[in-house]
Design a protein around this motif. Structure first.
Motif, PDB file in Angstrom:
ATOM      1  N   PRO A 191       0.799  -1.230   0.000  1.00  0.00           N
ATOM      2  CA  PRO A 191       0.000   0.000   0.000  1.00  0.00           C
ATOM      3  C   PRO A 191       0.832   1.282   0.000  1.00  0.00           C
ATOM      4  O   PRO A 191       0.352   2.329  -0.434  1.00  0.00           O
ATOM      5  CB  PRO A 191      -0.826  -0.115   1.294  1.00  0.00           C
ATOM      6  CG  PRO A 191      -0.906  -1.586   1.557  1.00  0.00           C
ATOM      7  CD  PRO A 191       0.419  -2.114   1.123  1.00  0.00           C
ATOM      8  N   LEU A 192       2.064   1.211   0.483  1.00  0.00           N
ATOM      9  CA  LEU A 192       2.906   2.396   0.562  1.00  0.00           C
ATOM     10  C   LEU A 192       3.695   2.665  -0.713  1.00  0.00           C
ATOM     11  O   LEU A 192       4.309   3.729  -0.849  1.00  0.00           O
ATOM     12  CB  LEU A 192       3.882   2.272   1.739  1.00  0.00           C
ATOM     13  CG  LEU A 192       3.235   2.348   3.124  1.00  0.00           C
ATOM     14  CD1 LEU A 192       4.213   1.902   4.196  1.00  0.00           C
ATOM     15  CD2 LEU A 192       2.756   3.764   3.401  1.00  0.00           C
ATOM     16  N   ASN A 193       3.689   1.715  -1.651  1.00  0.00           N
ATOM     17  CA  ASN A 193       4.519   1.924  -2.843  1.00  0.00           C
ATOM     18  C   ASN A 193       3.822   1.574  -4.148  1.00  0.00           C
ATOM     19  O   ASN A 193       4.480   1.413  -5.166  1.00  0.00           O
ATOM     20  CB  ASN A 193       5.834   1.124  -2.713  1.00  0.00           C
ATOM     21  CG  ASN A 193       5.594  -0.373  -2.691  1.00  0.00           C
ATOM     22  OD1 ASN A 193       5.254  -0.970  -3.700  1.00  0.00           O
ATOM     23  ND2 ASN A 193       5.795  -1.004  -1.531  1.00  0.00           N
ATOM     24  N   ASN A 194       2.488   1.497  -4.126  1.00  0.00           N
ATOM     25  CA  ASN A 194       1.817   1.204  -5.390  1.00  0.00           C
ATOM     26  C   ASN A 194       1.774   2.450  -6.271  1.00  0.00           C
ATOM     27  O   ASN A 194       2.157   3.548  -5.867  1.00  0.00           O
ATOM     28  CB  ASN A 194       0.423   0.597  -5.159  1.00  0.00           C
ATOM     29  CG  ASN A 194      -0.540   1.558  -4.492  1.00  0.00           C
ATOM     30  OD1 ASN A 194      -0.412   2.769  -4.597  1.00  0.00           O
ATOM     31  ND2 ASN A 194      -1.521   1.020  -3.790  1.00  0.00           N
ATOM     32  N   LEU A 195       1.298   2.292  -7.488  1.00  0.00           N
ATOM     33  CA  LEU A 195       1.378   3.361  -8.478  1.00  0.00           C
ATOM     34  C   LEU A 195       0.622   4.608  -8.040  1.00  0.00           C
ATOM     35  O   LEU A 195       1.093   5.738  -8.235  1.00  0.00           O
ATOM     36  CB  LEU A 195       0.836   2.855  -9.824  1.00  0.00           C
ATOM     37  CG  LEU A 195       0.891   3.848 -10.986  1.00  0.00           C
ATOM     38  CD1 LEU A 195       2.322   4.257 -11.285  1.00  0.00           C
ATOM     39  CD2 LEU A 195       0.233   3.243 -12.227  1.00  0.00           C
ATOM     40  N   ARG A 196      -0.529   4.439  -7.411  1.00  0.00           N
ATOM     41  CA  ARG A 196      -1.311   5.602  -6.992  1.00  0.00           C
ATOM     42  C   ARG A 196      -0.545   6.445  -5.976  1.00  0.00           C
ATOM     43  O   ARG A 196      -0.563   7.675  -6.030  1.00  0.00           O
ATOM     44  CB  ARG A 196      -2.646   5.141  -6.376  1.00  0.00           C
ATOM     45  CG  ARG A 196      -3.607   4.535  -7.370  1.00  0.00           C
ATOM     46  CD  ARG A 196      -4.918   4.194  -6.694  1.00  0.00           C
ATOM     47  NE  ARG A 196      -4.740   3.202  -5.640  1.00  0.00           N
ATOM     48  CZ  ARG A 196      -5.696   2.848  -4.786  1.00  0.00           C
ATOM     49  NH1 ARG A 196      -6.885   3.428  -4.844  1.00  0.00           N
ATOM     50  NH2 ARG A 196      -5.476   1.918  -3.870  1.00  0.00           N
ATOM     51  N   VAL A 197       0.118   5.783  -5.042  1.00  0.00           N
ATOM     52  CA  VAL A 197       0.887   6.506  -4.031  1.00  0.00           C
ATOM     53  C   VAL A 197       2.073   7.226  -4.674  1.00  0.00           C
ATOM     54  O   VAL A 197       2.345   8.407  -4.376  1.00  0.00           O
ATOM     55  CB  VAL A 197       1.368   5.547  -2.934  1.00  0.00           C
ATOM     56  CG1 VAL A 197       2.386   6.222  -2.022  1.00  0.00           C
ATOM     57  CG2 VAL A 197       0.184   5.046  -2.123  1.00  0.00           C
ATOM     58  N   LEU A 198       2.786   6.543  -5.557  1.00  0.00           N
ATOM     59  CA  LEU A 198       3.943   7.163  -6.199  1.00  0.00           C
ATOM     60  C   LEU A 198       3.526   8.354  -7.052  1.00  0.00           C
ATOM     61  O   LEU A 198       4.226   9.381  -7.097  1.00  0.00           O
ATOM     62  CB  LEU A 198       4.685   6.124  -7.037  1.00  0.00           C
ATOM     63  CG  LEU A 198       5.273   4.932  -6.264  1.00  0.00           C
ATOM     64  CD1 LEU A 198       6.024   4.000  -7.206  1.00  0.00           C
ATOM     65  CD2 LEU A 198       6.180   5.399  -5.131  1.00  0.00           C
ATOM     66  N   LYS A 199       2.381   8.241  -7.723  1.00  0.00           N
ATOM     67  CA  LYS A 199       1.884   9.376  -8.514  1.00  0.00           C
ATOM     68  C   LYS A 199       1.506  10.549  -7.609  1.00  0.00           C
ATOM     69  O   LYS A 199       1.708  11.711  -7.964  1.00  0.00           O
ATOM     70  CB  LYS A 199       0.681   8.947  -9.352  1.00  0.00           C
ATOM     71  CG  LYS A 199       1.039   8.177 -10.616  1.00  0.00           C
ATOM     72  CD  LYS A 199      -0.195   7.950 -11.485  1.00  0.00           C
ATOM     73  CE  LYS A 199       0.186   7.380 -12.838  1.00  0.00           C
ATOM     74  NZ  LYS A 199      -0.996   7.210 -13.720  1.00  0.00           N
ATOM     75  N   TYR A 200       0.953  10.262  -6.451  1.00  0.00           N
ATOM     76  CA  TYR A 200       0.588  11.317  -5.514  1.00  0.00           C
ATOM     77  C   TYR A 200       1.834  12.032  -5.000  1.00  0.00           C
ATOM     78  O   TYR A 200       1.861  13.265  -4.870  1.00  0.00           O
ATOM     79  CB  TYR A 200      -0.210  10.734  -4.347  1.00  0.00           C
ATOM     80  CG  TYR A 200      -0.746  11.775  -3.391  1.00  0.00           C
ATOM     81  CD1 TYR A 200      -1.924  12.456  -3.666  1.00  0.00           C
ATOM     82  CD2 TYR A 200      -0.070  12.071  -2.210  1.00  0.00           C
ATOM     83  CE1 TYR A 200      -2.411  13.418  -2.785  1.00  0.00           C
ATOM     84  CE2 TYR A 200      -0.552  13.032  -1.325  1.00  0.00           C
ATOM     85  CZ  TYR A 200      -1.723  13.696  -1.615  1.00  0.00           C
ATOM     86  OH  TYR A 200      -2.198  14.659  -0.755  1.00  0.00           O
ATOM     87  N   LEU A 201       2.882  11.251  -4.718  1.00  0.00           N
ATOM     88  CA  LEU A 201       4.122  11.854  -4.246  1.00  0.00           C
ATOM     89  C   LEU A 201       4.710  12.805  -5.281  1.00  0.00           C
ATOM     90  O   LEU A 201       5.119  13.930  -4.959  1.00  0.00           O
ATOM     91  CB  LEU A 201       5.141  10.764  -3.909  1.00  0.00           C
ATOM     92  CG  LEU A 201       4.859   9.903  -2.676  1.00  0.00           C
ATOM     93  CD1 LEU A 201       5.858   8.754  -2.595  1.00  0.00           C
ATOM     94  CD2 LEU A 201       4.915  10.740  -1.403  1.00  0.00           C
ATOM     95  N   SER A 202       4.748  12.358  -6.539  1.00  0.00           N
ATOM     96  CA  SER A 202       5.366  13.187  -7.577  1.00  0.00           C
ATOM     97  C   SER A 202       4.436  14.281  -8.085  1.00  0.00           C
ATOM     98  O   SER A 202       4.895  15.364  -8.442  1.00  0.00           O
ATOM     99  CB  SER A 202       5.822  12.306  -8.752  1.00  0.00           C
ATOM    100  OG  SER A 202       4.721  11.594  -9.297  1.00  0.00           O
TER     101      SER A 202
END
Length: 217
Positions: free
Chosen positions: A105-116
């Protein structure tokens, strides 16, 4: 069976492995996550949460990889992906959930997109986030394997027992992703031995991203 999935999705990878281990043929239907195909109305009709994988089986449409694998285990129990004892099943599920609930949950695509996107993290900051949380989770996974070994429950290199289980189905995709992001995997001898044992099997090898019809380097 129809499997709506994406080659690089670790959740999809899990289900491909389980289907292969059980010898269940399926139609591979790609849903490209990076292009946002999971957000299109046609896919939302199959998956209200707009995620992959989705499996059409027995006249039903199932989402969420763990639920899909549970259904396959209950309806197609051979070969089993869970031990025969209640304790063994709990121990294997604990390993699997370390990956599914603590790491992924901490490294899926949605999270990474939110970070960037929303938080405006640069690529190095995003990669640092990814590597930190994946490594912390895998260190916990290794400690669980150590505990099982101390109890004499790991006679071979697999996560539990002498054949792949649900835990192995989740571990292999997570290691693939960890390596893709250059995560430090030192100090994880049992975890990597289990990964190597799994990838030596045709069911795992055939499920990896590079074997999928929608794979691009």
């Amino acid at each position: 069976m129809k499997l709506y999935n994406y080659c690089r999705s670790s959740a999809s990878f899990r289900v491909r492995i389980a289907l292969n281990l059980k010898g269940l043929p399926f139609d591979y239907i790609p849903v490209h996550l990076v292009r946002g195909e999971q957000l299109q109305e046609a896919h939302r009709a199959r998956s209200p949460d707009a995620l992959v994988p989705v499996l059409e089986v027995d006249g039903h449409t199932l989402s969420q990889s763990m639920a899909i694998i549970d259904y396959l285990e209950e309806t197609r129990p051979t070969p089993p992906l869970l031990p025969a004892s209640a304790l063994g099943r709990a121990q294997v599920r604990a390993l699997a959930q370390t990956i599914a609930c603590e790491i992924h949950p901490l490294n899926n695509l949605r999270v990474l997109k939110y970070l960037s996107g929303t938080l405006q993290c640069d690529e190095e900051e995003k990669a640092t986030w990814y590597r930190y949380w994946v490594r912390q989770g895998l260190l916990a996974f290794e400690r669980q394997l150590d505990a099982l070994s101390a109890l004499g429950l790991r006679p071979t290199a697999f996560c539990y027992g002498d054949a792949p289980t649900l835990a192995d189905c989740l571990l292999a995709p997570q290691i693939f992703n960890a390596r893709r992001f250059d995560t430090d995997l030192s100090g994880l001898p049992k975890t990597l031995a289990a990964f190597d044992a799994c990838m030596a099997l045709p069911a795992f090898d055939a499920a990896q991203p590079s074997r999928c019809p929608d794979f691009t380097p």
